[in-house]
Design an enzyme around this catalytic site. Structure first.
Site, PDB file in Angstrom:
ATOM      1  N   SER A  22      38.478  70.726  17.362  1.00 29.87           N
ATOM      2  CA  SER A  22      39.927  70.699  17.608  1.00 29.87           C
ATOM      3  C   SER A  22      40.314  69.505  18.476  1.00 29.87           C
ATOM      4  CB  SER A  22      40.382  72.003  18.273  1.00 29.87           C
ATOM      5  OG  SER A  22      39.591  72.281  19.416  1.00 29.87           O
ATOM      6  N   ASN A 109      38.200  81.108  25.668  1.00 30.48           N
ATOM      7  CA  ASN A 109      39.301  81.922  25.143  1.00 30.48           C
ATOM      8  C   ASN A 109      40.446  82.056  26.142  1.00 30.48           C
ATOM      9  OD1 ASN A 109      37.487  82.147  23.109  1.00 30.48           O
ATOM     10  ND2 ASN A 109      37.144  84.357  23.295  1.00 30.48           N
ATOM     11  N   THR A 154      87.126  76.408   6.352  1.00 28.81           N
ATOM     12  CA  THR A 154      86.265  77.557   6.061  1.00 28.81           C
ATOM     13  C   THR A 154      85.936  77.434   4.577  1.00 28.81           C
ATOM     14  OG1 THR A 154      88.098  79.021   5.501  1.00 28.81           O
ATOM     15  CG2 THR A 154      87.358  79.083   7.789  1.00 28.81           C
ATOM     16  N   HIS A 155      84.762  77.841   4.201  1.00 26.84           N
ATOM     17  CA  HIS A 155      84.289  77.669   2.808  1.00 26.84           C
ATOM     18  C   HIS A 155      84.399  76.209   2.372  1.00 26.84           C
ATOM     19  CE1 HIS A 155      84.689  82.098   2.423  1.00 26.84           C
ATOM     20  NE2 HIS A 155      85.778  81.901   3.136  1.00 26.84           N
ATOM     21  N   SER A 276      70.834  50.350   1.423  1.00 29.56           N
ATOM     22  CA  SER A 276      70.124  50.625   0.176  1.00 29.56           C
ATOM     23  C   SER A 276      69.430  49.352  -0.285  1.00 29.56           C
ATOM     24  CB  SER A 276      71.137  51.082  -0.882  1.00 29.56           C
ATOM     25  OG  SER A 276      70.615  50.855  -2.176  1.00 29.56           O
ATOM     26  N   LYS A 282      75.990  49.894   0.394  1.00 31.81           N
ATOM     27  CA  LYS A 282      75.708  51.210   0.981  1.00 31.81           C
ATOM     28  C   LYS A 282      75.484  51.180   2.493  1.00 31.81           C
ATOM     29  CE  LYS A 282      75.501  54.629  -0.715  1.00 31.81           C
ATOM     30  NZ  LYS A 282      74.446  55.357  -1.421  1.00 31.81           N
ATOM     31  N   ASN A 284      74.207  54.290   4.808  1.00 26.50           N
ATOM     32  CA  ASN A 284      73.809  55.689   4.647  1.00 26.50           C
ATOM     33  C   ASN A 284      73.524  56.386   5.979  1.00 26.50           C
ATOM     34  OD1 ASN A 284      73.903  55.492   1.838  1.00 26.50           O
ATOM     35  ND2 ASN A 284      71.808  54.701   1.750  1.00 26.50           N
ATOM     36  N   GLU A 289      70.436  62.836   7.859  1.00 26.77           N
ATOM     37  CA  GLU A 289      69.746  63.526   6.756  1.00 26.77           C
ATOM     38  C   GLU A 289      68.323  63.902   7.157  1.00 26.77           C
ATOM     39  OE1 GLU A 289      72.285  61.372   3.196  1.00 26.77           O
ATOM     40  OE2 GLU A 289      70.316  60.599   3.732  1.00 26.77           O
ATOM     41  N   TYR A 316      40.274  87.158  20.679  1.00 24.73           N
ATOM     42  CA  TYR A 316      40.264  85.798  20.131  1.00 24.73           C
ATOM     43  C   TYR A 316      39.590  85.700  18.772  1.00 24.73           C
ATOM     44  CZ  TYR A 316      39.717  80.823  19.578  1.00 24.73           C
ATOM     45  OH  TYR A 316      39.786  79.556  19.082  1.00 24.73           O
ATOM     46  N   GLN A 321      43.123  78.720  16.721  1.00 19.80           N
ATOM     47  CA  GLN A 321      43.097  77.266  16.936  1.00 19.80           C
ATOM     48  C   GLN A 321      44.220  76.573  16.149  1.00 19.80           C
ATOM     49  OE1 GLN A 321      39.262  75.154  17.658  1.00 19.80           O
ATOM     50  NE2 GLN A 321      39.641  74.250  15.671  1.00 19.80           N
ATOM     51  N   LYS A 324      48.147  75.115  17.791  1.00 21.24           N
ATOM     52  CA  LYS A 324      48.614  73.970  18.575  1.00 21.24           C
ATOM     53  C   LYS A 324      49.397  72.943  17.762  1.00 21.24           C
ATOM     54  CE  LYS A 324      44.659  74.813  21.207  1.00 21.24           C
ATOM     55  NZ  LYS A 324      44.421  75.843  20.193  1.00 21.24           N
TER      56      LYS A 324
HETATM   57  N1  ARG Z   1      39.269  75.011  20.382  1.00 23.74           N
HETATM   58  C1  ARG Z   1      39.436  76.406  20.545  1.00 23.74           C
HETATM   59  C2  ARG Z   1      40.912  76.785  20.282  1.00 23.74           C
HETATM   60  O1  ARG Z   1      41.694  75.925  20.274  1.00 23.74           O
HETATM   61  C3  ARG Z   1      39.057  76.803  21.921  1.00 23.74           C
HETATM   62  C4  ARG Z   1      38.585  78.210  22.034  1.00 23.74           C
HETATM   63  C5  ARG Z   1      37.276  78.382  21.398  1.00 23.74           C
HETATM   64  N2  ARG Z   1      36.790  79.700  21.570  1.00 23.74           N
HETATM   65  C6  ARG Z   1      35.790  80.225  20.811  1.00 23.74           C
HETATM   66  N3  ARG Z   1      35.465  81.430  21.029  1.00 23.74           N
HETATM   67  N4  ARG Z   1      35.247  79.515  19.849  1.00 23.74           N
HETATM   68  O2  ARG Z   1      41.233  77.914  20.061  1.00 23.74           O
END
Ligand code: ARG
Length: 480
Positions: A22, A109, A154-155, A276, A282, A284, A289, A316, A321, A324
């Site tokens: 990760s 975790n 409206t509409h 354009s 143009k 734009n 958008e 967990y 993962q 993020k």
């Molecule tokens: N890279 C992992 C995550 O983002 C970290 C936690 C890993 N934990 C594990 N039990 N493998 O979730």
């Protein structure tokens, strides 16, 4: 070498490694990972795991790592599985064997959940400020246009006249609710997972309340099984982001419409419009958008994470993962769009004459019915009579205000003062109740908006934010 290689005799397959790592995205948590580790070193020192010397050495090493990250000197190695591994590996290089004590009683975790929450707490003020910038632009423009008339729709059909200020402020309030949601979200994010271990809690007498204070959280998570898998804050953030984006999309849609030749209400500055490759004439509204289009992406990020969370058992799982990237992407998208929209609004030309010209007499048909109401006629009946006048004018292919007095009187209880109804500025002035479009109401609305902007902000680091909340400085001002 990984953190977990002890029970393995073979190496992870190369492609499996690439899938598992990760680091490409969680390196963004570097500062938070170090901060969490410093607090953890203090906590396990107090729990008797580290000597004072070891604590000082570990914290010294972590501070060096923090400095390496902020100066861009930190180098990752091929064996860094994630940001937590990278920091621990570097700590070992810097201070030797003592580094091996840092992870006592902690798991990645609870660590990753803490880092991620910290990151969001650190980042919310930036998003809040970006929203504030657009809101300030809307207020500044609104202040100049409390008596500038435009058709309200409206509409998407011409409905009643409104002021441009009122229309601008309608977008302000949606953004204000977005900030409210981020404020609410902050409270649920500031619950500390650290000290929950892998799932069962930590095996050492760690004072989690002290840890909570040290990291600027509000409270320790009350259940370790829940704490390591709770990603509600991430899903809530994505919802907040998606809804903010929907509000920006609504604004963008109307800007696109109002900049068409057909409307011609606004004209974008060159700095905020594009051309354009084929059609030389143009100009734009691409940026609006994109703001509208990215809303689809943001909604997708929310539904994606919800789908990831659905069906997970508690505690967990590596599925988590996946939390993020969508959060980072949503954050980056909004913080990129908001200032651009603010700049575009600030610099666009407003054609007040075009907006005024688009208000036709039919848009005052409601005022016509209300004119009759003021003469004692029940609204339902007045509505029908005004409708009759509209139909008569349409049949004669003339504007409503050009009906003769005889024609008016043939429709209902109209008198010679009926012609005064057709002044849109007067119509607007009559809509004077709180929240209405009259210049006075909008002035009050703007004042209220300014008070809220000044009194309720999360444009400050979250630890001092918490203190202020206690002093009730964050109470909303009473509405108008
Ligand atoms: N890279 C992992 C995550 O983002 C970290 C936690 C890993 N934990 C594990 N039990 N493998 O979730």
């Amino acid at each position: 070498m990984t953190l977990w290689s002890g029970r393995f005799s073979g190496k992870l397959n190369e492609q499996a490694w690439a899938l598992n790592t990760s680091l490409p995205f969680d390196r963004r948590l570097a500062a938070q990972d170090v901060r969490g580790s410093i607090a953890w070193a203090e906590a396990i020192f107090k729990a008797g795991i580290l000597s004072a010397g070891e604590q000082a050495t570990i914290i010294g090493g972590l501070n060096t790592i923090a400095a390496e990250f902020s100066s861009g000197r930190f180098t990752f190695t091929a064996s860094d599985e994630d940001i937590h591994t990278a920091v621990e590996r570097r700590l070992g290089e810097l201070i030797g064997a003592a580094a091996g004590k840092l992870h006592t009683g902690r798991s990645r975790n609870d660590q990753v959940a803490t880092d991620f929450r910290l990151w969001l707490l650190d980042s919310l003020p930036e998003l809040n400020s970006a929203i504030c910038i657009l809101q300030s632009t809307l207020i500044t423009l609104a202040e100049k246009h409390t008596a500038t008339l435009m058709p309200g729709y409206t509409h998407l059909q011409r409905a009643q006249p409104v002021t441009l200020a009122h229309w601008l402020m309608s977008h302000f309030w949606a953004l204000e609710r977005d900030k409210d949601r981020l404020t609410d979200l902050r409270d649920r994010t500031a619950i500390l997972p650290l000290g929950c271990g892998a799932l069962a809690g930590t095996g050492f007498p760690v004072n989690r309340e002290a840890l909570t204070m040290a990291l600027g959280f509000d409270a320790p998570a009350p259940n370790s099984l829940d704490a390591v898998s709770d990603r509600d804050f991430a899903a809530e953030f994505l919802f907040c982001a998606a809804l903010t984006s929907i509000h920006l999309s609504k604004l963008s849609e109307q800007i696109g419409l109002f900049t068409t030749t057909e409307f011609g209400f606004f004209e974008l500055a060159d700095a905020f419009s594009t051309g354009s490759s084929l059609m030389p004439q143009k100009k734009n509204p691409d940026l609006f958008e994109l703001a509208r289009g990215k809303t689809g992406t943001l909604i997708g990020l929310l539904t994606g994470l919800l789908a990831t969370l659905k069906g997970l058992p508690s505690t967990y799982d590596k599925d988590l993962q996946e939390d993020k990237v969508p959060v980072f992407q949503a954050f980056d998208t909004l913080t990129a769009i908001l200032p651009v929209l603010a700049g575009a609004l600030e610099t666009m030309t407003i054609h007040a004459d075009r907006m005024r010209a688009a208000i036709d007499a039919n848009m005052l048909a409601t005022d016509l019915a209300e004119y009759l109401v003021r003469k004692g006629i029940p609204f339902r009946q007045a509505h029908a009579v005004a409708g009759k006048a509209v139909r008569l004018a349409a049949d004669k292919a003339i504007s409503l205000e050009n009906l003769s007095l005889d024609e008016w009187q043939a429709c209902g209880a109209f008198e010679s003062d009926v012609y005064t109804v057709f002044d849109p500025l007067e119509s607007i002035r009559r809509h004077n109740a709180t929240g209405g479009t009259s210049p006075d109401s909008v002035q009050k609305q703007i004042q209220n908006a300014k008070c809220r902007m000044m009194n309720k902000k999360i444009c400050i680091p979250h630890s001092s934010f918490r203190k202020r909340r206690k002093n009730h400085e964050y109470r909303y001002l009473p509405r108008m």
